[in-house]
Design an enzyme around this catalytic site. Structure first.
Site, PDB file in Angstrom:
ATOM      1  NE  ARG A 138     -72.291 131.092  67.314  1.00  0.00           N
ATOM      2  CZ  ARG A 138     -72.235 132.352  67.729  1.00  0.00           C
ATOM      3  NH1 ARG A 138     -73.073 133.234  67.209  1.00  0.00           N
ATOM      4  NH2 ARG A 138     -71.369 132.735  68.643  1.00  0.00           N
ATOM      5  CB  ILE A 183     -66.462 122.190  71.648  1.00  0.00           C
ATOM      6  CG1 ILE A 183     -66.821 121.157  72.727  1.00  0.00           C
ATOM      7  CG2 ILE A 183     -65.306 123.068  72.096  1.00  0.00           C
ATOM      8  CD1 ILE A 183     -65.734 120.130  72.986  1.00  0.00           C
ATOM      9  CG  PHE A 184     -66.145 123.331  65.814  1.00  0.00           C
ATOM     10  CD1 PHE A 184     -64.848 123.664  66.140  1.00  0.00           C
ATOM     11  CD2 PHE A 184     -66.349 122.442  64.768  1.00  0.00           C
ATOM     12  CE1 PHE A 184     -63.774 123.112  65.451  1.00  0.00           C
ATOM     13  CE2 PHE A 184     -65.293 121.887  64.068  1.00  0.00           C
ATOM     14  CZ  PHE A 184     -63.998 122.218  64.412  1.00  0.00           C
ATOM     15  CD  GLU A 185     -68.373 128.002  63.546  1.00  0.00           C
ATOM     16  OE1 GLU A 185     -69.521 128.472  63.452  1.00  0.00           O
ATOM     17  OE2 GLU A 185     -67.788 127.464  62.602  1.00  0.00           O
ATOM     18  N   GLY A 186     -68.379 128.399  69.745  1.00  0.00           N
ATOM     19  CA  GLY A 186     -69.176 128.692  70.933  1.00  0.00           C
ATOM     20  C   GLY A 186     -69.703 127.412  71.536  1.00  0.00           C
TER      21      GLY A 186
END
Length: 676
Positions: free
Chosen positions: A305, A434-437
Site C-alpha cells: 500500500r 478506491i485502489f487497494e481498499g
C-alpha cells in the site's frame, strides 16, 4: 438502440447477473477475520496510538538511511529522472490512453521492473524508501507510469513470492519479474471487498489445478506476462481447500482478456477483464498453502500500500510548485492572487499538506525498511490519509487556477499558455481513494486493528456464540486489563509544559498529539461500553475515530521529519539528519530564524491546520446525523423518494448493474498483448 430511445424517463430493469456465492453476514465476517494477522510480534506505533499510549520512541529519532541503500538508490534515481525527462511524453500517454511500448522497454532496460527484487535474483534490491522515491519520479511525469510499476511490484508476483514463496519459486519467478510485467487478480464482477463471495475456482486434478472464473479490474492484466490469481479450492480428501494464491503464466491456454477498461483518469493503464476457462496450473505454482490466499494478499498489502502514498506525495510536490508560481503570476484587484486571504489559505493548505504527505510516506517506508516494527496500521493510515488529502490538494489547485484549472493542458497550450494538467491531476488522483481498499473499507480495516486489544480481552463478553464460562473468564480478564489501562488515560506528558522540548516550537504539537491520543482511547472505550457488539455497525463513529488517528499519525510524522530536517540544517527533507540539534527554535515576527527553519515553519503550519480538523472530528464523534442518515438511506432505497428523480433523463447505456460472470469458454477475442 438510438440515444433518443434509451434516454427516457422510464427506467428499464435489466436482468441481474446471477449472484456470487450466497453468504450471510456472519460467514463473510468470519472469512475476513480468519485472513487477519492475529499476532503482534513487533511493536506498533499506530496500535499504541489508538490505545492512548503515544510511543514517540518508536518513530524518533527519524529512521536513518543505510549508506549502501542511499548510494544504490540515488544512482538509480538519477538514471530514472534522466529517462523520464527525455524519453517519456506525458501528453502522448494522455492523448493515446496508452504507454508506448518503447517506454516500457526502456524502463525494463533500466531495471525498473525489478526495483524491489533482490540483487541475487537479478533485481536492483532497492529499499522501500527508494522504491517509493522512484515511484514519485515516474508518477510525477505520468501517474499511469507509476501505476504500471507499482501494480507489478507492490501487489503483483514479486512481493508475494518474496514473502511466501519457496526457494524454488523464488529462483523460478523472481528473475522473470525483473523482465516481465505482472498483475494481481482478486476482484470479480460481484466480489469486491467481500472475499467470502469469491466464485473463481481452482479444482485439484493430479499434479495440477484447473482454474475457472472471471476477474475484473486487473491492472496490468492487458499486457501482463505473469499473474497472481486468487481462487477457491474445493475441500476434498487431501485438500484443506479455501481461497488460495497461484502464479499463472499468461501464455497458458484458456486465458482470455475480454476487455480493456477505460476510466476517468489514469488513461494509460492497461486494466482489463480476464476470463479463465479450464486453465491448467501446476501445483508447484501454489503460493504458500491452500486456504492461505487472503492472508497472503493482506500481508502483501501491508507494505504494498505504500506505493500509493508515494504517488500522492509526488502529486502534492508538483501542485505546490504550480500553486507557488501561479499565485504570484496571476494578478487580480491590484495584487497577486496569493496575497488575497481566500487564495492564500489554499496555497498554505497545499504546501503544508504536501510536506506532510511526503513525511508520512517516507516515515512509513523507512519503518518498513527498519523491520523492527509491525507497520500494518501505519501503512494503512498512510494510504488512507494521503489518498484523501491528495484529492483535496488537487481540488484546491484546480480552484486556485480558476477556469484554467478546468481546461485541459493541450487546450491551454493550443492557445499559447503553459499547459498545466491540473484537471488531469484531479482525475488521476481520484482512483487512489478506491485502489487497494476504498476509504470506507480502509477505515473499517484500521478500526478492527485499533480495537484488537479490547476484543482480545473482552471479545467473548459480546460474542453471541461464547459460552457462559467463556463470558465469565472474559469478564475477569477485562476487569484486570481495564483496571491497569484506564488510569493511564487520565494524564501524561502532554500535560507537562516542557515535554518534548527538544522539538522546540513543534513541542506544543506533540503534546497535543499525546493528549489527543488519550482522548481518542477514552472515546473508543466509552463507545464500546455504550454500543458493545453493535459498535461494528457504527461505521460513522469508527470512521471518525480512524480519521483522528490518521491526523495524529501525520502530525507525528511531520514533527519527527521537520526535526530531522532542521538538525541536518537543510530544510529540504533529507530525513537522515546530522548536526548539533534544533535547539529551542523561534519565529520573530513570523520569520523563522533557526537552521532548516523552513521545514519547521511548514510543519508548524500543517499541525495547526490538522488540529482544527481533529477538533471537528472529536465533536463529530458524538454530535452527528449518522442515525438519521441511515434511516433516510433505507427510505431512499425502498423508493419512498422516487418522485425526486422525476423530470430528468437518464443518459446511462442499458445493461445489468453487474455483468454476468458465469464460468465457461470466452465468446470474445482476446485483447491481451505482449510487450517484447
Amino acid at each position: 438502440m438510438s440515444q433518443t430511445s434509451r434516454r427516457t424517463n422510464q427506467r428499464t430493469t435489466e436482468p441481474a447477473a446471477a449472484p456470487a456465492r450466497p453468504v450471510d453476514e456472519r460467514t463473510a465476517r468470519k472469512v475476513a477475520e480468519e485472513a487477519r494477522e492475529t499476532e503482534w510480534r513487533l511493536p506498533s506505533f499506530g496500535k499504541q496510538l489508538f490505545l492512548g499510549d503515544f510511543r514517540l520512541d518508536l518513530i524518533h529519532p527519524h529512521p536513518r538511511v543505510d549508506d549502501e541503500d542511499r548510494s544504490k538508490g540515488e544512482e538509480f534515481l538519477e538514471q530514472l529522472r534522466e529517462f523520464c525527462a527525455t524519453k517519456v511524453d506525458p501528453v502522448e500517454i494522455e492523448r493515446r490512453a496508452r504507454i508506448p511500448d518503447d517506454v516500457v522497454q526502456g524502463l525494463r532496460a533500466l531495471g525498473a521492473l525489478g526495483m524491489k527484487v533482490p540483487e541475487r535474483y537479478g533485481g536492483l534490491g532497492l529499499s522501500h524508501l527508494y522504491y517509493g522515491r522512484a515511484l514519485m519520479v515516474a508518477g510525477s511525469v505520468s501517474p499511469a507510469l507509476g501505476a504500471l510499476l507499482s501494480a507489478h511490484q507492490s501487489i503483483g508476483v514479486p512481493q508475494p513470492i518474496m514473502l511466501f514463496g519457496t526457494a524454488e519459486q523464488k529462483q523460478t519467478w523472481l528473475p522473470r519479474c525483473t523482465r516481465e510485467i505482472s498483475a494481481f487478480l482478486l476482484t470479480e464482477p460481484d466480489v469486491g471487498s467481500d472475499p467470502a463471495r469469491l466464485r473463481a475456482t481452482a479444482v485439484p486434478d493430479g499434479d495440477s489445478y484447473v482454474l475457472d472464473g472471471v476477474k475484473l479490474w486487473t491492472t496490468n492484466g492487458v499486457i501482463a506476462d505473469l499473474m497472481v490469481v486468487m481462487a477457491r479450492v474445493p475441500r476434498s480428501e487431501g485438500h484443506r481447500g479455501g481461497i488460495s494464491a497461484f502464479v499463472v503464466d499468461m501464455s497458458t491456454p484458456g486465458i482470455t482478456v475480454e476487455n480493456r477498461n477505460a476510466f476517468m483518469g489514469l488513461r494509460g493503464i492497461e486494466n482489463g477483464v480476464t476470463r479463465f476457462h479450464r486453465v491448467r496450473v501446476p501445483a508447484t505454482n501454489l503460493i504458500g498453502s491452500e486456504g492461505a490466499g487472503l492472508r497472503i494478499a493482506l500481508t502483501t498489502l501491508n507494505t504494498g500500500r505504500l506505493s500509493l502514498p508515494a504517488m500522492c506525495a509526488a502529486a502534492g510536490k508538483w501542485a505546490t510548485g504550480i500553486a507557488r508560481e501561479w499565485s504570484r503570476e496571476r494578478v487580480q484587484w491590484g495584487r497577486p492572487i496569493g496575497a488575497h486571504e481566500a487564495m492564500a489559505k489554499k496555497v498554505a493548505f497545499i504546501a503544508g499538506t504536501s510536506y506532510a504527505m511526503e513525511a508520512v510516506c517516507e516515515l512509513s517506508s523507512q519503518l518498513a525498511d527498519d523491520e523492527r516494527n509491525d507497520i500494518r496500521i501505519e501503512a494503512a493510515l498512510a494510504k488512507l490519509w494521503t489518498s484523501e488529502m491528495a484529492c483535496r490538494v488537487a481540488d484546491e489547485l484546480v480552484q486556485l487556477r480558476g477556469g484554467r484549472g478546468y481546461e485541459t493542458a493541450e487546450s491551454l497550450a493550443a492557445r499559447g499558455e503553459r499547459g498545466v494538467p491540473a484537471e488531469q491531476l484531479l482525475r488521476d488522483l481520484r482512483i487512489n481513494r478506491i485502489f487497494e481498499g476504498s476509504t470506507e473499507i480502509m477505515r473499517l480495516l484500521i478500526a478492527r486493528e485499533a480495537v484488537d486489544t479490547h476484543l482480545s480481552v473482552a471479545g467473548d463478553i459480546i460474542d453471541p456464540e461464547a459460552s457462559r464460562d467463556q463470558k465469565i473468564r472474559a469478564a475477569a480478564r477485562a476487569g484486570g486489563f481495564y483496571a491497569r489501562w484506564l488510569p493511564t488515560l487520565v494524564t501524561g506528558p502532554g500535560r507537562r509544559p516542557g515535554a518534548y522540548g527538544e522539538f522546540g516550537p513543534l513541542a506544543r504539537h506533540l503534546r497535543y498529539v499525546e493528549r489527543a491520543s488519550r482522548k481518542l482511547a477514552r472515546s473508543t472505550f466509552y463507545a464500546a461500553g455504550r454500543w458493545q457488539g453493535r459498535l461494528e455497525y457504527r461505521q460513522g463513529f469508527l470512521g471518525r475515530m480512524v480519521d483522528i488517528g490518521a491526523e495524529l499519525y501525520a502530525m507525528s510524522a511531520v514533527c519527527v521529519r521537520a526535526h530531522a530536517d532542521a538538525r541536518a540544517g537543510t530544510g529540504a527533507g533529507t530525513g537522515s539528519g546530522t548536526g548539533s540539534g534544533v535547539g529551542t527554535g523561534s519565529w520573530e515576527g513570523g520569520v523563522a530564524t533557526t537552521p532548516g527553519a523552513s521545514a519547521l515553519r511548514l510543519a508548524d503550519a500543517f499541525c495547526r491546520q490538522a488540529r482544527v480538523r481533529v477538533e471537528e472530528l472529536f465533536e463529530g464523534l458524538w454530535h452527528n446525523t449518522d442515525a438519521l442518515d441511515v434511516r433516510l438511506a433505507r427510505q431512499v432505497m425502498s423508493g419512498d423518494f422516487a418522485w425526486l428523480e422525476e423530470g430528468v433523463l437518464d443518459p446511462s447505456i442499458p445493461g445489468p448493474w453487474i455483468a454476468p460472470s458465469e464460468p465457461g469458454p470466452s465468446e470474445r477475442e482476446s485483447v491481451h498483448r505482449t510487450i517484447d
